[in-house]
Design a protein around this motif. Structure first.
Motif, PDB file in Angstrom:
ATOM      1  N   GLU A   1       1.976 -45.723 -39.317  1.00  0.00           N
ATOM      2  CA  GLU A   1       1.446 -45.770 -40.679  1.00  0.00           C
ATOM      3  C   GLU A   1       1.327 -44.369 -41.256  1.00  0.00           C
ATOM      4  OE1 GLU A   1      -3.352 -45.983 -40.073  1.00  0.00           O
ATOM      5  OE2 GLU A   1      -2.253 -47.870 -39.874  1.00  0.00           O
ATOM      6  N   PHE A   2       1.531 -44.304 -42.570  1.00  0.00           N
ATOM      7  CA  PHE A   2       1.550 -43.029 -43.281  1.00  0.00           C
ATOM      8  C   PHE A   2       0.639 -43.149 -44.505  1.00  0.00           C
ATOM      9  CE2 PHE A   2       5.529 -43.924 -41.170  1.00  0.00           C
ATOM     10  CZ  PHE A   2       5.743 -42.785 -40.402  1.00  0.00           C
ATOM     11  N   PRO A   3      -0.634 -42.751 -44.376  1.00  0.00           N
ATOM     12  CA  PRO A   3      -1.581 -42.868 -45.489  1.00  0.00           C
ATOM     13  C   PRO A   3      -1.539 -41.647 -46.404  1.00  0.00           C
ATOM     14  CG  PRO A   3      -2.733 -42.154 -43.531  1.00  0.00           C
ATOM     15  CD  PRO A   3      -1.285 -42.334 -43.130  1.00  0.00           C
ATOM     16  N   ASN A   4      -2.036 -41.822 -47.619  1.00  0.00           N
ATOM     17  CA  ASN A   4      -2.088 -40.698 -48.553  1.00  0.00           C
ATOM     18  C   ASN A   4      -3.333 -39.845 -48.365  1.00  0.00           C
ATOM     19  OD1 ASN A   4      -3.964 -42.571 -49.495  1.00  0.00           O
ATOM     20  ND2 ASN A   4      -3.596 -42.089 -51.649  1.00  0.00           N
ATOM     21  N   ASP A   5      -4.273 -40.291 -47.518  1.00  0.00           N
ATOM     22  CA  ASP A   5      -5.535 -39.571 -47.368  1.00  0.00           C
ATOM     23  C   ASP A   5      -5.782 -39.087 -45.945  1.00  0.00           C
ATOM     24  OD1 ASP A   5      -5.846 -42.029 -46.244  1.00  0.00           O
ATOM     25  OD2 ASP A   5      -7.575 -42.636 -47.446  1.00  0.00           O
ATOM     26  N   GLY A   6      -4.727 -38.934 -45.166  1.00  0.00           N
ATOM     27  CA  GLY A   6      -4.890 -38.467 -43.798  1.00  0.00           C
ATOM     28  C   GLY A   6      -3.550 -38.351 -43.102  1.00  0.00           C
ATOM     29  N   PRO A   7      -3.563 -37.905 -41.850  1.00  0.00           N
ATOM     30  CA  PRO A   7      -2.313 -37.738 -41.105  1.00  0.00           C
ATOM     31  C   PRO A   7      -1.717 -39.079 -40.691  1.00  0.00           C
ATOM     32  CG  PRO A   7      -4.181 -37.298 -39.688  1.00  0.00           C
ATOM     33  CD  PRO A   7      -4.743 -37.482 -41.067  1.00  0.00           C
ATOM     34  N   ALA A   8      -0.439 -39.067 -40.366  1.00  0.00           N
ATOM     35  CA  ALA A   8       0.224 -40.270 -39.866  1.00  0.00           C
ATOM     36  C   ALA A   8      -0.409 -40.698 -38.548  1.00  0.00           C
ATOM     37  CB  ALA A   8       1.715 -40.004 -39.682  1.00  0.00           C
ATOM     38  N   ALA A   9      -0.322 -41.991 -38.259  1.00  0.00           N
ATOM     39  CA  ALA A   9      -0.932 -42.522 -37.044  1.00  0.00           C
ATOM     40  C   ALA A   9      -0.040 -43.595 -36.444  1.00  0.00           C
ATOM     41  CB  ALA A   9      -2.315 -43.095 -37.342  1.00  0.00           C
ATOM     42  N   ALA A  10      -0.199 -43.805 -35.147  1.00  0.00           N
ATOM     43  CA  ALA A  10       0.502 -44.879 -34.446  1.00  0.00           C
ATOM     44  C   ALA A  10      -0.528 -45.872 -33.931  1.00  0.00           C
ATOM     45  CB  ALA A  10       1.319 -44.319 -33.289  1.00  0.00           C
ATOM     46  N   ARG A  11      -0.148 -47.137 -33.931  1.00  0.00           N
ATOM     47  CA  ARG A  11      -1.020 -48.198 -33.429  1.00  0.00           C
ATOM     48  C   ARG A  11      -0.246 -49.046 -32.429  1.00  0.00           C
ATOM     49  NH1 ARG A  11      -5.659 -49.215 -36.608  1.00  0.00           N
ATOM     50  NH2 ARG A  11      -5.720 -48.090 -38.591  1.00  0.00           N
ATOM     51  N   ALA A  12      -0.949 -49.541 -31.423  1.00  0.00           N
ATOM     52  CA  ALA A  12      -0.347 -50.423 -30.430  1.00  0.00           C
ATOM     53  C   ALA A  12      -1.318 -51.554 -30.137  1.00  0.00           C
ATOM     54  CB  ALA A  12      -0.020 -49.664 -29.149  1.00  0.00           C
ATOM     55  N   GLY A  13      -0.782 -52.754 -29.938  1.00  0.00           N
ATOM     56  CA  GLY A  13      -1.641 -53.896 -29.671  1.00  0.00           C
ATOM     57  C   GLY A  13      -0.990 -54.890 -28.738  1.00  0.00           C
ATOM     58  N   ALA A  14      -1.827 -55.657 -28.057  1.00  0.00           N
ATOM     59  CA  ALA A  14      -1.335 -56.685 -27.146  1.00  0.00           C
ATOM     60  C   ALA A  14      -2.273 -57.882 -27.186  1.00  0.00           C
ATOM     61  CB  ALA A  14      -1.240 -56.146 -25.723  1.00  0.00           C
ATOM     62  N   GLU A  15      -1.684 -59.061 -27.031  1.00  0.00           N
ATOM     63  CA  GLU A  15      -2.452 -60.300 -26.947  1.00  0.00           C
ATOM     64  C   GLU A  15      -1.883 -61.131 -25.808  1.00  0.00           C
ATOM     65  OE1 GLU A  15      -3.917 -63.374 -30.246  1.00  0.00           O
ATOM     66  OE2 GLU A  15      -1.780 -63.617 -29.805  1.00  0.00           O
ATOM     67  N   TYR A  16      -2.770 -61.647 -24.953  1.00  0.00           N
ATOM     68  CA  TYR A  16      -2.322 -62.446 -23.815  1.00  0.00           C
ATOM     69  C   TYR A  16      -3.052 -63.785 -23.811  1.00  0.00           C
ATOM     70  CZ  TYR A  16      -1.285 -63.981 -19.081  1.00  0.00           C
ATOM     71  OH  TYR A  16      -0.871 -64.717 -18.000  1.00  0.00           O
ATOM     72  N   LYS A  17      -2.276 -64.864 -23.738  1.00  0.00           N
ATOM     73  CA  LYS A  17      -2.822 -66.215 -23.700  1.00  0.00           C
ATOM     74  C   LYS A  17      -2.497 -66.836 -22.346  1.00  0.00           C
ATOM     75  CE  LYS A  17      -2.216 -66.872 -28.686  1.00  0.00           C
ATOM     76  NZ  LYS A  17      -1.549 -67.675 -29.750  1.00  0.00           N
ATOM     77  N   GLY A  18      -3.271 -66.458 -21.328  1.00  0.00           N
ATOM     78  CA  GLY A  18      -3.037 -66.968 -19.985  1.00  0.00           C
ATOM     79  C   GLY A  18      -3.611 -68.348 -19.771  1.00  0.00           C
ATOM     80  N   ILE A  19      -4.654 -68.681 -20.526  1.00  0.00           N
ATOM     81  CA  ILE A  19      -5.303 -69.987 -20.448  1.00  0.00           C
ATOM     82  C   ILE A  19      -5.225 -70.626 -21.824  1.00  0.00           C
ATOM     83  CG2 ILE A  19      -7.446 -71.211 -19.947  1.00  0.00           C
ATOM     84  CD1 ILE A  19      -8.260 -68.893 -18.173  1.00  0.00           C
ATOM     85  N   GLU A  20      -4.875 -71.886 -21.878  1.00  0.00           N
ATOM     86  CA  GLU A  20      -4.735 -72.565 -23.158  1.00  0.00           C
ATOM     87  C   GLU A  20      -6.035 -72.489 -23.957  1.00  0.00           C
ATOM     88  OE1 GLU A  20      -3.435 -76.911 -25.014  1.00  0.00           O
ATOM     89  OE2 GLU A  20      -3.497 -76.594 -22.842  1.00  0.00           O
ATOM     90  N   GLY A  21      -5.908 -72.044 -25.195  1.00  0.00           N
ATOM     91  CA  GLY A  21      -7.063 -71.967 -26.082  1.00  0.00           C
ATOM     92  C   GLY A  21      -7.841 -70.674 -25.993  1.00  0.00           C
ATOM     93  N   ILE A  22      -7.444 -69.748 -25.109  1.00  0.00           N
ATOM     94  CA  ILE A  22      -8.156 -68.478 -24.953  1.00  0.00           C
ATOM     95  C   ILE A  22      -7.156 -67.328 -25.051  1.00  0.00           C
ATOM     96  CG2 ILE A  22      -9.605 -67.055 -23.466  1.00  0.00           C
ATOM     97  CD1 ILE A  22     -10.652 -69.578 -22.185  1.00  0.00           C
ATOM     98  N   ALA A  23      -7.481 -66.324 -25.846  1.00  0.00           N
ATOM     99  CA  ALA A  23      -6.618 -65.155 -26.010  1.00  0.00           C
ATOM    100  C   ALA A  23      -7.419 -63.886 -25.761  1.00  0.00           C
ATOM    101  CB  ALA A  23      -6.016 -65.123 -27.414  1.00  0.00           C
TER     102      ALA A  23
END
Length: 303
Positions: free
Chosen positions: A213-235
């Motif tokens: 992301e490249f905002p107009n009010d600060g330095p560029a940043a990187a984001r990383a995310g993960a989601e795991y659904k090992g059990i049905e209905g729970i993440a």
């Protein structure tokens, strides 16, 4: 024209400047926040209305409503209500800064006051084969003590998600609009250009996402995310956002004894979600160093 508008803004976002209406940058939905807001190429649920309206163009045809509330640091709070019936969605955001102490030029107390912000948003997505596009319009109202300001903004988004492929690419330009004027001073909105990639692996049980992301009010940043659904209905969810070292040191009070516990995990995000019979309940934890931690809850229903 949409792609050209997204790319044209990239050079303009290199020069940082102060911006107003920072409540527009607080995110939406505990699922996305638990993944560190690496959501530009995910955009597969009602949170698309905030992160990338192109995600509204495809998906389940039913209706969905979501309420999200966050207890933020220093007694601030944000509440949001969204409704989606693809390809349309609507979002209301209300922010309260709590009680603030007023002082005159000499530093003497003048009594408490408050600051409140409101944003109304309407979005639509359009599908063009494997390419999805979307746009949002916003009405933004801010009030600080006896002063008020109104501004208008738009979001633009693109999403490339070939049918049958576990991979997707996304880009979005958010909060492109008029300046906020308080009395004689004018401030730009928190404009941001984002690009991301996502992959749904292990038959959809594991979701990985990256954003730049490249905002107009600060330095560029990187984001990383993960989601795991090992059990049905729970993440289970984890996320991370980069910050400049100077900002991290200031927030973590480096040189002044520092902070400990969960609050010391500034830049990391965590969350959990539950789904049953069309209902969803999500929680996200956002550590803010010396300022404490924020807690976001979301309750959703599909019908």
């Amino acid at each position: 024209m949409l792609a050209a508008a997204l790319l044209w803004q990239a050079p303009a976002l290199n020069a940082a400047e102060s911006s107003a209406a920072q409540f527009l940058s607080l995110g939406f939905g505990a699922r996305a926040l638990g993944m560190g807001e690496a959501y530009t190429a995910v955009a597969d649920d009602i949170s698309s209305v905030y992160y990338n309206p192109a995600g509204l163009a495809a998906g389940d045809a039913g209706r969905e409503v979501s309420f999200s509330h966050a207890w933020h640091v220093q007694d601030t709070a944000v509440s949001q209500l969204a409704y989606m019936r693809r390809p349309y969605a609507f979002l209301v955001t209300y922010f309260s800064a709590g009680d603030l102490e007023g002082r005159d030029d000499a530093g003497s107390p003048t009594g408490d006051f408050t600051a409140r912000d409101l944003a109304l948003q309407a979005s639509r997505g359009v599908r063009l084969g494997p390419l999805q596009a979307g746009a949002s319009v916003k009405l933004i109202s801010q009030r600080i003590k006896s002063s008020g300001a109104t501004s208008f903004a738009a979001d633009l988004g693109l999403l490339y998600r070939p049918e049958g492929s576990p991979y997707s690419l996304g880009a979005a330009l958010t909060n492109f609009g008029t300046k906020v004027k308080f009395e004689e001073e004018s401030y730009p909105l928190p404009l941001k250009l984002k690009a991301g990639a996502a992959a749904a692996l292990s038959e959809g049980r594991l979701l990985l996402a990256l954003d730049a992301e490249f905002p107009n009010d600060g330095p560029a940043a990187a984001r990383a995310g993960a989601e795991y659904k090992g059990i049905e209905g729970i993440a289970l969810r984890l996320g991370y956002r980069t910050y400049p070292k100077g900002q991290r040191d200031a927030v973590l009070a480096e040189g002044f004894g520092g902070v400990s516990g969960v609050s010391s995990m500034y830049g990391f995000f965590a969350g959990v979600g539950f789904a049953y019979a069309g209902f969803t309940l999500d929680y996200a934890l956002l550590p803010y160093g010396d300022l404490g931690s924020a807690h976001r809850f979301s309750l959703g229903m599909k019908f």
